[in-house]
Design a protein around this motif. Sequence first.
Motif, PDB file in Angstrom:
ATOM      1  N   GLU A  31      -0.180  11.562  -1.770  1.00 46.59           N
ATOM      2  CA  GLU A  31       0.760  10.476  -1.518  1.00 46.59           C
ATOM      3  C   GLU A  31       2.047  10.992  -0.895  1.00 46.59           C
ATOM      4  O   GLU A  31       2.492  12.096  -1.180  1.00 46.59           O
ATOM      5  CB  GLU A  31       1.065   9.718  -2.816  1.00 46.59           C
ATOM      6  CG  GLU A  31       1.831  10.515  -3.850  1.00 46.59           C
ATOM      7  CD  GLU A  31       0.950  11.289  -4.822  1.00 46.59           C
ATOM      8  OE1 GLU A  31       1.513  11.966  -5.685  1.00 46.59           O
ATOM      9  OE2 GLU A  31      -0.277  11.223  -4.708  1.00 46.59           O
TER      10      GLU A  31
ATOM     11  N   GLY B 297      -4.387  13.759   2.170  1.00 44.32           N
ATOM     12  CA  GLY B 297      -4.787  12.750   1.201  1.00 44.32           C
ATOM     13  C   GLY B 297      -3.840  12.570   0.036  1.00 44.32           C
ATOM     14  O   GLY B 297      -4.045  11.692  -0.796  1.00 44.32           O
TER      15      GLY B 297
ATOM     16  N   LYS C 178      -0.353   7.981   2.799  1.00 44.82           N
ATOM     17  CA  LYS C 178      -0.773   9.327   2.404  1.00 44.82           C
ATOM     18  C   LYS C 178      -0.452  10.336   3.494  1.00 44.82           C
ATOM     19  O   LYS C 178      -0.340   9.984   4.669  1.00 44.82           O
ATOM     20  CB  LYS C 178      -2.284   9.350   2.170  1.00 44.82           C
ATOM     21  CG  LYS C 178      -2.805   8.310   1.225  1.00 44.82           C
ATOM     22  CD  LYS C 178      -4.317   8.293   1.247  1.00 44.82           C
ATOM     23  CE  LYS C 178      -4.837   7.008   0.656  1.00 44.82           C
ATOM     24  NZ  LYS C 178      -6.251   6.828   0.859  1.00 44.82           N
TER      25      LYS C 178
ATOM     26  N   MET D  39      -3.023   3.182  -3.327  1.00 52.31           N
ATOM     27  CA  MET D  39      -3.480   4.206  -2.376  1.00 52.31           C
ATOM     28  C   MET D  39      -4.792   3.786  -1.705  1.00 52.31           C
ATOM     29  O   MET D  39      -5.076   4.190  -0.584  1.00 52.31           O
ATOM     30  CB  MET D  39      -3.679   5.540  -3.094  1.00 52.31           C
ATOM     31  CG  MET D  39      -2.426   6.114  -3.702  1.00 52.31           C
ATOM     32  SD  MET D  39      -1.457   7.112  -2.609  1.00 52.31           S
ATOM     33  CE  MET D  39      -2.433   8.547  -2.427  1.00 52.31           C
ATOM     34  N   ALA D  40      -5.590   2.958  -2.396  1.00 44.74           N
ATOM     35  CA  ALA D  40      -6.874   2.509  -1.842  1.00 44.74           C
ATOM     36  C   ALA D  40      -6.693   1.428  -0.785  1.00 44.74           C
ATOM     37  O   ALA D  40      -7.563   1.258   0.069  1.00 44.74           O
ATOM     38  CB  ALA D  40      -7.769   1.997  -2.962  1.00 44.74           C
ATOM     39  N   ASN D  41      -5.574   0.686  -0.834  1.00 47.69           N
ATOM     40  CA  ASN D  41      -5.319  -0.339   0.176  1.00 47.69           C
ATOM     41  C   ASN D  41      -5.142   0.322   1.539  1.00 47.69           C
ATOM     42  O   ASN D  41      -4.445   1.313   1.672  1.00 47.69           O
ATOM     43  CB  ASN D  41      -4.066  -1.151  -0.172  1.00 47.69           C
ATOM     44  CG  ASN D  41      -4.305  -2.137  -1.282  1.00 47.69           C
ATOM     45  OD1 ASN D  41      -5.437  -2.456  -1.603  1.00 47.69           O
ATOM     46  ND2 ASN D  41      -3.235  -2.611  -1.874  1.00 47.69           N
ATOM     47  N   GLU D  42      -5.779  -0.247   2.527  1.00 50.22           N
ATOM     48  CA  GLU D  42      -5.714   0.299   3.891  1.00 50.22           C
ATOM     49  C   GLU D  42      -4.918  -0.619   4.796  1.00 50.22           C
ATOM     50  O   GLU D  42      -4.790  -1.813   4.531  1.00 50.22           O
ATOM     51  CB  GLU D  42      -7.143   0.462   4.451  1.00 50.22           C
ATOM     52  CG  GLU D  42      -7.981   1.480   3.717  1.00 50.22           C
ATOM     53  CD  GLU D  42      -7.514   2.914   3.923  1.00 50.22           C
ATOM     54  OE1 GLU D  42      -6.995   3.212   5.011  1.00 50.22           O
ATOM     55  OE2 GLU D  42      -7.684   3.720   2.996  1.00 50.22           O
TER      56      GLU D  42
ATOM     57  N   ARG E 158       0.856  -1.182   0.000  1.00 53.72           N
ATOM     58  CA  ARG E 158       0.000   0.000   0.000  1.00 53.72           C
ATOM     59  C   ARG E 158       0.891   1.230   0.000  1.00 53.72           C
ATOM     60  O   ARG E 158       2.026   1.189   0.482  1.00 53.72           O
ATOM     61  CB  ARG E 158      -0.943   0.023   1.193  1.00 53.72           C
ATOM     62  CG  ARG E 158      -0.285   0.344   2.528  1.00 53.72           C
ATOM     63  CD  ARG E 158      -1.320   0.363   3.652  1.00 53.72           C
ATOM     64  NE  ARG E 158      -0.692   0.573   4.932  1.00 53.72           N
ATOM     65  CZ  ARG E 158      -0.728   1.736   5.599  1.00 53.72           C
ATOM     66  NH1 ARG E 158      -1.385   2.758   5.112  1.00 53.72           N
ATOM     67  NH2 ARG E 158      -0.134   1.847   6.759  1.00 53.72           N
TER      68      ARG E 158
ATOM     69  N   THR F 181      -1.180  -4.536   4.819  1.00 59.02           N
ATOM     70  CA  THR F 181      -2.599  -4.506   4.494  1.00 59.02           C
ATOM     71  C   THR F 181      -3.361  -5.689   5.061  1.00 59.02           C
ATOM     72  O   THR F 181      -4.575  -5.633   5.197  1.00 59.02           O
ATOM     73  CB  THR F 181      -2.800  -4.498   2.968  1.00 59.02           C
ATOM     74  OG1 THR F 181      -2.177  -5.646   2.422  1.00 59.02           O
ATOM     75  CG2 THR F 181      -2.229  -3.243   2.350  1.00 59.02           C
TER      76      THR F 181
ATOM     77  N   LYS G  87      -1.114   3.070  -9.014  1.00 58.64           N
ATOM     78  CA  LYS G  87      -1.064   4.003  -7.888  1.00 58.64           C
ATOM     79  C   LYS G  87      -2.427   4.133  -7.208  1.00 58.64           C
ATOM     80  O   LYS G  87      -2.513   4.152  -5.977  1.00 58.64           O
ATOM     81  CB  LYS G  87      -0.572   5.377  -8.366  1.00 58.64           C
ATOM     82  CG  LYS G  87      -0.410   6.376  -7.236  1.00 58.64           C
ATOM     83  CD  LYS G  87       0.309   7.618  -7.697  1.00 58.64           C
ATOM     84  CE  LYS G  87      -0.654   8.637  -8.209  1.00 58.64           C
ATOM     85  NZ  LYS G  87      -0.047   9.963  -8.390  1.00 58.64           N
ATOM     86  N   LYS G  88      -3.474   4.165  -7.983  1.00 58.83           N
ATOM     87  CA  LYS G  88      -4.821   4.305  -7.414  1.00 58.83           C
ATOM     88  C   LYS G  88      -5.166   3.111  -6.521  1.00 58.83           C
ATOM     89  O   LYS G  88      -5.683   3.274  -5.414  1.00 58.83           O
ATOM     90  CB  LYS G  88      -5.836   4.443  -8.552  1.00 58.83           C
ATOM     91  CG  LYS G  88      -7.244   4.672  -8.091  1.00 58.83           C
ATOM     92  CD  LYS G  88      -8.175   4.830  -9.282  1.00 58.83           C
ATOM     93  CE  LYS G  88      -9.601   5.015  -8.811  1.00 58.83           C
ATOM     94  NZ  LYS G  88     -10.545   5.087  -9.930  1.00 58.83           N
ATOM     95  N   ALA G  89      -4.862   1.911  -6.999  1.00 59.61           N
ATOM     96  CA  ALA G  89      -5.148   0.699  -6.216  1.00 59.61           C
ATOM     97  C   ALA G  89      -4.274   0.636  -4.968  1.00 59.61           C
ATOM     98  O   ALA G  89      -4.737   0.231  -3.897  1.00 59.61           O
ATOM     99  CB  ALA G  89      -4.937  -0.540  -7.072  1.00 59.61           C
TER     100      ALA G  89
END
Length: 166
Positions: free
Chosen positions: A74, A72, A68, A157-160, A65, A136, A153-155
């Motif tokens: 990166e 928000g 951020k 950044m979405a991982n928590e 992941r 994650t 990058k979008k995926a």
Amino acid sequence: MAIKVVPRYGNSLKDKLYLPGIAGGMKTTFKHFFKNLKDVGGVNTLQYPEVQPTDITPRYRGVHRLTKHDDGTEKCVACFMCATACPAECIFIEAEERFDGVDEKRPKEFKIDLLECVFCGYCVEACPCDAIRMDTGIFSFTSSKREDFVLNKKALMANEKSKDFE
């Protein structure tokens, strides 16, 4: 100082045929086979992936992941340290200039190919900004298409962060 001569083993016909090694391995295999055949209820079986293992430690490395800032954006500054440290060469970064005054540059494109990744964690250790992590809690990543294993990058950044790692 005297030189010590170490004898070389494995030159006899018996050793070259590998029969003692094969027999020893088969003995161990059959011992476990018959022991488990007598006590089928004692065999621990996990219905994976429906039932996830419970003995995974917090240090276990999962899917990556990107972290951020509080606003928000990166944290990655596209320094290429993670891609340089990666032995599998599965990290691809394309940098762009950053105009918001936070850093000089950021990744325009950031991709990790999970099929090539060996999950060694060198990218996490090499990152000077703590921008990439492997906490994650996602340990099994499945799909029917190769493209789904390349995380952009979008995926990323979405991982928590997993609750188990807190």
